[in-house]
Motif scaffolding. Structure first.
Motif, mmCIF file in Angstrom:
data_model
loop_
_atom_site.group_PDB
_atom_site.id
_atom_site.type_symbol
_atom_site.label_atom_id
_atom_site.label_comp_id
_atom_site.label_asym_id
_atom_site.label_seq_id
_atom_site.Cartn_x
_atom_site.Cartn_y
_atom_site.Cartn_z
ATOM 1 N N ASP A 197 0.869 -1.163 0.000
ATOM 2 C CA ASP A 197 0.000 0.000 0.000
ATOM 3 C C ASP A 197 0.910 1.218 0.000
ATOM 4 O O ASP A 197 1.680 1.427 0.930
ATOM 5 C CB ASP A 197 -0.889 -0.015 1.239
ATOM 6 C CG ASP A 197 -1.813 1.188 1.340
ATOM 7 O OD1 ASP A 197 -1.710 2.105 0.504
ATOM 8 O OD2 ASP A 197 -2.643 1.205 2.251
ATOM 9 N N ASP A 246 0.407 4.108 0.691
ATOM 10 C CA ASP A 246 0.151 5.040 1.785
ATOM 11 C C ASP A 246 0.548 4.486 3.152
ATOM 12 O O ASP A 246 0.287 5.103 4.171
ATOM 13 C CB ASP A 246 -1.336 5.413 1.823
ATOM 14 C CG ASP A 246 -1.746 6.215 0.600
ATOM 15 O OD1 ASP A 246 -0.884 6.924 0.045
ATOM 16 O OD2 ASP A 246 -2.909 6.123 0.203
ATOM 17 N N THR A 247 1.151 3.311 3.199
ATOM 18 C CA THR A 247 1.545 2.709 4.452
ATOM 19 C C THR A 247 2.997 3.028 4.754
ATOM 20 O O THR A 247 3.872 2.774 3.929
ATOM 21 C CB THR A 247 1.358 1.164 4.398
ATOM 22 O OG1 THR A 247 -0.017 0.894 4.129
ATOM 23 C CG2 THR A 247 1.757 0.532 5.716
ATOM 24 N N GLN A 264 11.569 7.603 3.567
ATOM 25 C CA GLN A 264 10.250 7.995 3.099
ATOM 26 C C GLN A 264 10.119 9.506 3.045
ATOM 27 O O GLN A 264 10.801 10.217 3.777
ATOM 28 C CB GLN A 264 9.182 7.444 4.051
ATOM 29 C CG GLN A 264 9.211 5.921 4.104
ATOM 30 C CD GLN A 264 8.238 5.411 5.138
ATOM 31 O OE1 GLN A 264 7.034 5.540 4.965
ATOM 32 N NE2 GLN A 264 8.754 4.848 6.191
ATOM 33 N N THR A 294 3.949 13.499 2.868
ATOM 34 C CA THR A 294 3.304 14.609 2.179
ATOM 35 C C THR A 294 2.241 15.274 3.047
ATOM 36 O O THR A 294 1.505 16.131 2.573
ATOM 37 C CB THR A 294 2.669 14.115 0.866
ATOM 38 O OG1 THR A 294 1.751 13.057 1.175
ATOM 39 C CG2 THR A 294 3.740 13.603 -0.093
ATOM 40 N N GLN A 344 2.837 14.670 10.366
ATOM 41 C CA GLN A 344 2.800 13.444 11.156
ATOM 42 C C GLN A 344 2.657 13.829 12.621
ATOM 43 O O GLN A 344 3.287 14.769 13.084
ATOM 44 C CB GLN A 344 4.082 12.634 10.944
ATOM 45 C CG GLN A 344 4.373 12.316 9.485
ATOM 46 C CD GLN A 344 3.255 11.530 8.834
ATOM 47 O OE1 GLN A 344 2.917 10.453 9.287
ATOM 48 N NE2 GLN A 344 2.687 12.071 7.780
#
Length: 172
Positions: A50, A52-53, A60, A63, A66
């Motif tokens: 995924d 988005d994981t 990484q 975007t 966090q």
């Protein structure tokens, strides 16, 4: 040697696992391919791909912002225990003088903040007894702000399990 009844060939592949039966004399008596079905395991036992994981073993680019939770600390009989496995950021509203601060699960590379707030009334309370692992600039822990409702911030980076470098700012 008599024929075993097993067909010559290669068993097992990227999508199949070989099932082999061997008798008490060490002879192969059967061999077959069994499909590997992981479709029912994806998302529960297996992590499917995924985009988005977040992954922990590759660089990484995020975007979006966090966030980590702000974990509430409490004192009991003047002691505060900080479990670094619970969070990166902690908040302590003083209800008594703190004379001992202990840590557990300090892991190199972790960083975060500890917010220490005086109560609106019933204070001020002093904070001392920092674990030896806390290394303050100049070698001495600061005096926590003694004004009602004011907050101090201790930013930390864990260098080793026994060395936590900290920067203190106060009177927010």
């Amino acid at each position: 040697m008599p024929a075993s009844g097993v067909s010559a060939g290669t068993y097992g592949s990227a999508t199949q696992v070989a099932a082999v039966t061997v008798d008490a004399k060490g002879r192969v008596t059967s061999a077959s391919n069994n499909a590997i079905d992981v479709s029912s395991q994806v998302g529960s036992v297996l992590q499917g791909f995924d985009a988005d994981t977040a992954k922990t073993d590759v660089a990484q680019t995020f975007t979006a912002g966090q966030r980590g939770q702000l974990t509430t600390l409490t004192s009991s009989s003047g002691s505060v225990a900080i479990d670094f496995a619970a969070s990166n950021n902690f908040s302590l509203t003083l209800s008594e003088a703190v004379t001992g601060i202990t840590v557990s699960n300090a892991t190199a590379g972790q960083s975060g903040s500890i917010f220490i707030k005086q109560p609106a009334s019933g204070g001020p309370h002093a904070v001392g007894g920092w674990a030896a692992a806390f290394l303050f600039s100049g070698g001495t822990a600061p005096t926590i702000t003694q004004t009602a409702s004011k907050c101090d911030r201790v930013d930390y980076t864990i260098r080793t399990a026994t060395e936590i470098q900290v920067v203190w700012t106060g009177n927010y």
